[in-house]
Design an enzyme around this catalytic site. Structure first.
Site, PDB file in Angstrom:
ATOM      1  CG  ASN A  11      -1.854   1.143   1.327  1.00  0.00           C
ATOM      2  OD1 ASN A  11      -1.463   2.282   1.088  1.00  0.00           O
ATOM      3  ND2 ASN A  11      -3.102   0.875   1.645  1.00  0.00           N
ATOM      4  CG  HIS A  14       0.871   6.432   4.816  1.00  0.00           C
ATOM      5  ND1 HIS A  14       0.033   7.477   5.110  1.00  0.00           N
ATOM      6  CD2 HIS A  14       0.210   5.307   5.147  1.00  0.00           C
ATOM      7  CE1 HIS A  14      -1.079   7.010   5.650  1.00  0.00           C
ATOM      8  NE2 HIS A  14      -1.016   5.696   5.655  1.00  0.00           N
ATOM      9  NE  ARG A  22       8.518  21.146   2.821  1.00  0.00           N
ATOM     10  CZ  ARG A  22       9.852  21.261   2.810  1.00  0.00           C
ATOM     11  NH1 ARG A  22      10.500  21.353   1.651  1.00  0.00           N
ATOM     12  NH2 ARG A  22      10.527  21.233   3.939  1.00  0.00           N
ATOM     13  CG  HIS A  47      -7.778   4.217   1.407  1.00  0.00           C
ATOM     14  ND1 HIS A  47      -7.795   4.163   2.784  1.00  0.00           N
ATOM     15  CD2 HIS A  47      -9.036   4.516   1.004  1.00  0.00           C
ATOM     16  CE1 HIS A  47      -9.035   4.425   3.201  1.00  0.00           C
ATOM     17  NE2 HIS A  47      -9.802   4.616   2.152  1.00  0.00           N
ATOM     18  NE  ARG A  49      -7.858   7.357   4.744  1.00  0.00           N
ATOM     19  CZ  ARG A  49      -8.646   7.084   5.781  1.00  0.00           C
ATOM     20  NH1 ARG A  49      -9.761   7.774   5.982  1.00  0.00           N
ATOM     21  NH2 ARG A  49      -8.344   6.104   6.612  1.00  0.00           N
ATOM     22  NE  ARG A  53      -7.341  11.254   5.674  1.00  0.00           N
ATOM     23  CZ  ARG A  53      -7.835  10.822   6.839  1.00  0.00           C
ATOM     24  NH1 ARG A  53      -7.067  10.151   7.673  1.00  0.00           N
ATOM     25  NH2 ARG A  53      -9.078  11.061   7.157  1.00  0.00           N
ATOM     26  CG  HIS A  54      -3.261   9.024   1.798  1.00  0.00           C
ATOM     27  ND1 HIS A  54      -4.130   8.345   0.972  1.00  0.00           N
ATOM     28  CD2 HIS A  54      -3.509   8.565   3.047  1.00  0.00           C
ATOM     29  CE1 HIS A  54      -4.841   7.510   1.700  1.00  0.00           C
ATOM     30  NE2 HIS A  54      -4.503   7.619   2.963  1.00  0.00           N
ATOM     31  CD  GLU A  74      -7.201  -0.341   1.330  1.00  0.00           C
ATOM     32  OE1 GLU A  74      -6.879   0.764   1.768  1.00  0.00           O
ATOM     33  OE2 GLU A  74      -6.851  -1.390   1.868  1.00  0.00           O
ATOM     34  CB  THR A 104      -5.177   5.043  10.064  1.00  0.00           C
ATOM     35  OG1 THR A 104      -5.053   4.023   9.059  1.00  0.00           O
ATOM     36  CG2 THR A 104      -5.168   4.378  11.440  1.00  0.00           C
ATOM     37  CB  THR A 105      -8.795   1.864   8.277  1.00  0.00           C
ATOM     38  OG1 THR A 105      -8.695   2.468   6.986  1.00  0.00           O
ATOM     39  CG2 THR A 105      -9.995   0.935   8.316  1.00  0.00           C
ATOM     40  CD  GLU A 155      -7.008  -6.113   3.220  1.00  0.00           C
ATOM     41  OE1 GLU A 155      -7.130  -6.052   1.973  1.00  0.00           O
ATOM     42  OE2 GLU A 155      -6.273  -5.335   3.870  1.00  0.00           O
ATOM     43  CG  HIS A 198      -5.011  -1.349   9.756  1.00  0.00           C
ATOM     44  ND1 HIS A 198      -5.192  -0.223   8.979  1.00  0.00           N
ATOM     45  CD2 HIS A 198      -4.771  -0.906  11.011  1.00  0.00           C
ATOM     46  CE1 HIS A 198      -5.088   0.857   9.763  1.00  0.00           C
ATOM     47  NE2 HIS A 198      -4.827   0.467  10.991  1.00  0.00           N
TER      48      HIS A 198
HETATM   49  C1  LIG Z   1      -7.990  -0.431   5.255  1.00  0.00           C
HETATM   50  C2  LIG Z   1      -6.619  -0.210   5.762  1.00  0.00           C
HETATM   51  O1  LIG Z   1      -6.247  -0.640   6.822  1.00  0.00           O
HETATM   52  C3  LIG Z   1      -5.660   0.552   4.948  1.00  0.00           C
HETATM   53  O2  LIG Z   1      -5.526  -0.087   3.743  1.00  0.00           O
HETATM   54  C4  LIG Z   1      -6.096   1.979   4.740  1.00  0.00           C
HETATM   55  O3  LIG Z   1      -5.513   2.485   3.571  1.00  0.00           O
HETATM   56  C5  LIG Z   1      -5.668   2.781   5.960  1.00  0.00           C
HETATM   57  O4  LIG Z   1      -5.935   4.119   5.707  1.00  0.00           O
HETATM   58  P1  LIG Z   1      -4.699   5.130   5.603  1.00  0.00           P
HETATM   59  O5  LIG Z   1      -3.775   4.571   4.550  1.00  0.00           O
HETATM   60  O6  LIG Z   1      -5.341   6.425   5.242  1.00  0.00           O
HETATM   61  O7  LIG Z   1      -4.033   5.101   6.960  1.00  0.00           O
HETATM   62  N1  LIG Z   2      -5.711  -2.901   3.889  1.00  0.00           N
HETATM   63  C1  LIG Z   2      -4.490  -2.740   4.641  1.00  0.00           C
HETATM   64  C2  LIG Z   2      -3.495  -1.954   3.851  1.00  0.00           C
HETATM   65  O1  LIG Z   2      -3.638  -1.792   2.650  1.00  0.00           O
HETATM   66  C3  LIG Z   2      -2.319  -1.398   4.527  1.00  0.00           C
HETATM   67  O2  LIG Z   2      -2.583  -1.063   5.864  1.00  0.00           O
HETATM   68  P1  LIG Z   2      -1.323  -0.451   6.679  1.00  0.00           P
HETATM   69  O3  LIG Z   2      -0.198  -1.465   6.582  1.00  0.00           O
HETATM   70  O4  LIG Z   2      -0.961   0.840   6.025  1.00  0.00           O
HETATM   71  O5  LIG Z   2      -1.830  -0.297   8.091  1.00  0.00           O
END
Ligand SMILES: CC(=O)[C@@H](O)[C@H](O)COP(=O)(O)O
Ligand SMILES: NCC(=O)COP(=O)(O)O
Length: 252
Positions: A11, A14, A22, A47, A49, A53-54, A74, A104-105, A155, A198
């Site tokens: 993922n 971040h 910036r 993801h 959102r 935000r990212h 996502e 976060t989630t 998941e 997660h």
């Molecule tokens: C669902 C999950 O746990 C993550 O895949 C999700 O992307 C978390 O959100 P952030 O990346 O915004 O923290």
């Molecule tokens: N669905 C979980 C994901 O994509 C990544 O979660 P995390 O490792 O950033 O907490």
């Protein structure tokens, strides 16, 4: 019996968090995606959102155009996101709960209580050939509800387990790991494909990788963090090694 192969979805949310700090184009999340794939990632998760935000819409478009591994989109199950996913046609879409005020989630979708709003989104995405997964709590009743919703994949939210490990709470850790094992086994018996994610790090990913019914781990925040210290490619390779070590313990 030998457990099936375990895929790693990286993922890249971040990387976009750092980029947006910036307001410019650097660092590019798509460059991170390519690096992760060359280092052994089987897929990329991003993801989008509602508050952007990212990850931003253009990031998703560029990922779709440039990736040669599956893209896991996502998203919240809103009409806006369903429309974007239908236009983009990613390999997969993972439906997650979303609150603007959350950092976060915070947990899995509530599919036991109110899931009627999910049904149309699941059907539209599945009918478009997109592999739909539901980000859910590791509970038996939730597995049953996911089956009723005709989602092919779940998941399992590993955040509560990871928090217990981080807190050094052995009793909670054992309980949460048992929840994951029980839900994975039950979901697989129902014919669901089982993913997890997660909060995973090298230690917890190794443990979760030993659950034989889980076929994909999605890992982001920790890997991007480790990428600051090791380089993203080395971090992905180390995660792949940890997963393989854990998988070697799995027996279904
Ligand atoms: C669902 C999950 O746990 C993550 O895949 C999700 O992307 C978390 O959100 P952030 O990346 O915004 O923290
Ligand atoms: N669905 C979980 C994901 O994509 C990544 O979660 P995390 O490792 O950033 O907490």
């Amino acid at each position: 019996m030998k457990a099936p192969p375990l895929r790693l979805g990286v993922n890249i949310d971040h990387v976009a968090t750092v980029r947006n700090a910036r307001g410019g184009p650097y660092p590019d999340p798509i460059r991170a995606a390519h690096l992760a794939v060359f280092a052994g990632a089987d897929g990329i998760t991003a993801h989008l959102r509602e508050d952007r935000r990212h990850i931003r819409d253009l990031d998703m478009e560029r990922l779709k155009r440039q990736l040669f591994v599956p893209l896991n989109f996502e998203m919240a199950a809103t009409s806006e996101m369903v429309g974007l996913a239908l236009a983009l046609r990613p390999h997969a879409s993972c439906l997650v709960p979303e609150k603007r005020e959350e950092r976060t989630t915070e947990g899995g979708l509530d599919i036991i209580g109110g899931h009627s709003h999910l049904q149309p989104a699941i059907k539209e995405l599945c009918d478009a050939g997109i592999r739909v997964s539901l980000f859910v709590e590791p509970d038996i009743q939730v597995m049953e509800a996911a089956k009723d919703l005709r989602a092919p994949v779940v998941e399992l939210h590993t955040g509560t387990y990871c928090d217990a490990v981080a807190d050094g709470d052995k009793a909670r850790e054992t309980h949460e790991l048992e929840r994951l094992k029980t839900a994975a086994a039950h979901g697989a018996r129902l014919g669901l494909e089982i993913h997890a994610g997660h909060g995973l790090n090298f230690e917890t990913a190794r443990i979760v990788a030993a659950i034989p019914q889980i076929t994909e781990l999605n890992i982001g925040h920790f890997l991007i963090g480790e990428g600051i210290f090791l380089g993203l490619d080395e971090a992905v390779k180390a995660m792949r090694l940890a997963m393989d070590e854990g998988r070697a313990q799995a027996s279904s």
